[in-house]
Design a protein around this motif. Structure first.
Motif, PDB file in Angstrom:
ATOM      1  N   LYS B 264       0.824  -1.222   0.000  1.00 14.09           N
ATOM      2  CA  LYS B 264       0.000   0.000   0.000  1.00 14.09           C
ATOM      3  C   LYS B 264       0.859   1.274   0.000  1.00 14.09           C
ATOM      4  N   VAL B 286      -4.397   1.773 -10.344  1.00 11.70           N
ATOM      5  CA  VAL B 286      -5.544   1.672  -9.430  1.00 11.70           C
ATOM      6  C   VAL B 286      -6.214   0.299  -9.575  1.00 11.70           C
ATOM      7  N   TYR B 289      -4.151  -2.283  -7.761  1.00  6.68           N
ATOM      8  CA  TYR B 289      -4.439  -2.207  -6.316  1.00  6.68           C
ATOM      9  C   TYR B 289      -5.694  -3.000  -5.976  1.00  6.68           C
ATOM     10  N   SER B 290      -6.711  -2.861  -6.850  1.00  5.58           N
ATOM     11  CA  SER B 290      -7.974  -3.564  -6.575  1.00  5.58           C
ATOM     12  C   SER B 290      -7.793  -5.074  -6.706  1.00  5.58           C
ATOM     13  N   TYR B 297     -14.452  -1.346  -6.861  1.00  2.00           N
ATOM     14  CA  TYR B 297     -14.859   0.032  -7.047  1.00  2.00           C
ATOM     15  C   TYR B 297     -16.303   0.065  -7.499  1.00  2.00           C
ATOM     16  N   GLN B 305     -12.884   5.597 -11.000  1.00  2.00           N
ATOM     17  CA  GLN B 305     -12.214   4.638 -10.113  1.00  2.00           C
ATOM     18  C   GLN B 305     -11.013   5.288  -9.445  1.00  2.00           C
ATOM     19  N   GLU B 308     -12.253   7.369  -6.714  1.00  2.00           N
ATOM     20  CA  GLU B 308     -12.636   6.524  -5.571  1.00  2.00           C
ATOM     21  C   GLU B 308     -11.426   6.090  -4.765  1.00  2.00           C
ATOM     22  N   TYR B 309     -10.384   5.674  -5.497  1.00  2.00           N
ATOM     23  CA  TYR B 309      -9.168   5.244  -4.780  1.00  2.00           C
ATOM     24  C   TYR B 309      -8.634   6.399  -3.935  1.00  2.00           C
ATOM     25  N   HIS B 313      -8.788   5.172  -0.241  1.00  2.00           N
ATOM     26  CA  HIS B 313      -7.640   4.338   0.123  1.00  2.00           C
ATOM     27  C   HIS B 313      -6.311   5.071   0.155  1.00  2.00           C
TER      28      HIS B 313
END
Lengths: 128, 348
Positions: B264, B286, B289-290, B297, B305, B308-309, B313
């Motif tokens: 992360k 991104v 990461y998902s 997402y 997206q 959203e990240y 996050h």
């Protein structure tokens, strides 16, 4: 004609074969090849096949390195090859064969010598 | 004291390359120790291997690597020897296209990403205990099975200790013995001194990331704890100093990005990508990461997206929001300018 030390691969079908050491290396620095050879040949005559190596001088980490081509050793043992006592001892220590009685005997003798040395030191110490 | 501070600050400033922006707090005494990074191993909880191997993840890593053929095929120096004289050819356009296609196939072998696997656990198997052999010899025996057609990882390497115990050799001994009997070219039997802490620090200070990573790949197996330590420290250093371009178009960028996403730490990289306006890569990052953290997402559109990240996050929320907003404004203005041009030319 120079023959490779890894062996010629040539042999007579009915000859007696043996797995033994051949001393290579140089003066004061032995290094043994573990070879399959015809028993009647001299030590430095061409061998059938080399199946391993043994370095009797310990390295920086106090290890003695032994390499064994177990697949080929098993093949030749199955084909009636014999082993010399040092080779049997090494194979016993490696776990391939049972441990040879000579190994137990040598260990026992060394322990007796060590104990005797300890006992000798003590009375001398007491007298002083 | 202030004189010392002045000279040490000058020393530090002059050791850096000129294109790196360095922030030094002028009030504190300059700290010349750079290696304050903790090594991060892939524990195995969860196992990164299955995630890394997935085809989607591999394509995402390849997208993020930003393959630049000029950099991949650049001339490398190997000491004083020149490998091959360059050959010049006259070609038609079609032949040139074919040559490009062949070069792209070669790129796949050049850019093989070093595998990401869980760290290996220590070996401790005892096969037999024979205390009656105590005293036989003052040194241990190491037996290696040199049968043909056996993998290095599966080869039987046993140690008969001086107290008579027959056990399997531990990992360091295994590596050493395998290199002795079945050598890999340019791999050393003893770990090279450049991987020791002080030397590694010096190399990282000089920014020699590719040198460290190339040699680590050659010297160690990917599940070796020492390899994972060296590689994780290097990646953290690259991440903190934003030296992403050093690793782009090399094979190491893929595992570097995977490491960041796994731990992360992708915010610096995401910022760099958005600021340089490579939106495809931002989307890929991104999405990666998902994949790794099983984050779903809500929106299916890629720009949303990313939003959203950043909201849910990201740790560098403010900087990322700012940068992304700036990008969106710039993209909007660009779109308007293009619309205007099209109208002027009578196309829409």
């Amino acid at each position: 004609m120079l023959v490779p030390s890894s062996g010629t691969g040539q042999y007579a079908a009915l000859s007696a074969k043996i797995i033994r050491f051949v001393r290579h290396g140089c003066t004061n620095r032995p290094f043994f090849h573990i070879v399959v050879a015809e028993r009647r040949r001299e030590q430095f005559e061409p061998v059938i096949e080399q199946v391993g190596s043994y370095d009797p001088m310990p390295n920086e980490r106090n290890e003695k390195l032994v390499s064994l081509n177990l697949e080929r050793i098993a093949y030749w043992l199955g084909n009636g090859a014999d082993c010399t006592k040092p080779v049997q001892e090494l194979l016993g220590l490696s776990g391939f064969l049972p441990i040879h009685p000579l190994s137990y005997m040598a260990a026992w003798k060394n322990r007796q010598v060590a104990e005797a040395a300890v006992v000798e030191e003590k009375p001398e110490g007491d007298h002083k | 004291m202030s004189v010392f501070r002045h000279f040490s600050r000058k020393l530090v400033l002059n050791t850096f390359k000129s294109d790196i922006k360095l922030q030094i707090n002028t009030h504190c005494s300059v700290c010349l120790r750079f290696l304050s990074y903790q090594p991060i191993h892939y524990d195995g909880k969860p196992d990164p291997g299955p995630v890394f191997i997935k085809k989607e993840v591999q394509t995402l890593l390849r997208t993020l690597t930003r393959v630049d053929l000029a950099k991949v095929f650049k001339k490398r120096r190997f000491g004083e020897t020149q490998l091959q004289q360059p050959v010049y050819k006259f070609m038609t356009d079609e032949q040139l296209q074919e040559a490009y296609e062949e070069a792209k196939k070669k790129v796949d072998t050049f850019l093989q990403i070093p595998p990401v696997v869980a760290v290996r656990k220590p070996k401790d198997k005892v096969l037999s205990k024979d205390p009656a052999l105590q005293g036989l010899d003052t040194s241990a025996f190491v037996f290696t099975d040199i049968s043909y057609g056996v993998r290095d990882s599966e080869r039987m390497i046993l140690v008969r200790e001086t107290d008579g115990t027959l056990r399997e050799a531990d990992w360091e001994t295994r590596d050493r013995i395998n290199q002795l009997y079945f050598p890999v070219a340019q791999r050393q039997i003893q770990t090279p001194k450049m991987f020791q802490d002080s030397n590694l620090e010096d190399l990282l200070k000089r920014g020699e990331y590719n040198f460290i990573l190339d040699r680590a790949c050659l010297q160690f197996d990917p599940n070796d704890p020492l390899y994972q330590k060296i590689v994780s420290i290097t990646y953290q250093c690259v991440n903190d100093n934003n030296h992403f371009n050093e690793l782009r178009s090399t094979r190491h960028f893929g595992s570097f990005v995977f490491f960041l996403a796994w731990n992360k730490l992708i915010d610096n990289l995401l910022l760099d990508i958005i600021e340089s306006e490579h939106i495809e890569e931002a989307k890929a990052l991104v999405e990666l990461y998902s994949h790794i953290h099983q984050v779903k997402y809500e929106s299916k559109e890629n720009l949303q997206q990313i939003d959203e990240y950043i909201k849910n996050h990201a740790s560098k929320k403010a900087a990322l929001e700012l940068a992304f907003q700036a990008y969106k404004n710039a993209a909007k203005r660009k779109g308007e300018v293009e619309e205007g041009i099209k109208r002027a030319h009578g196309l829409s």
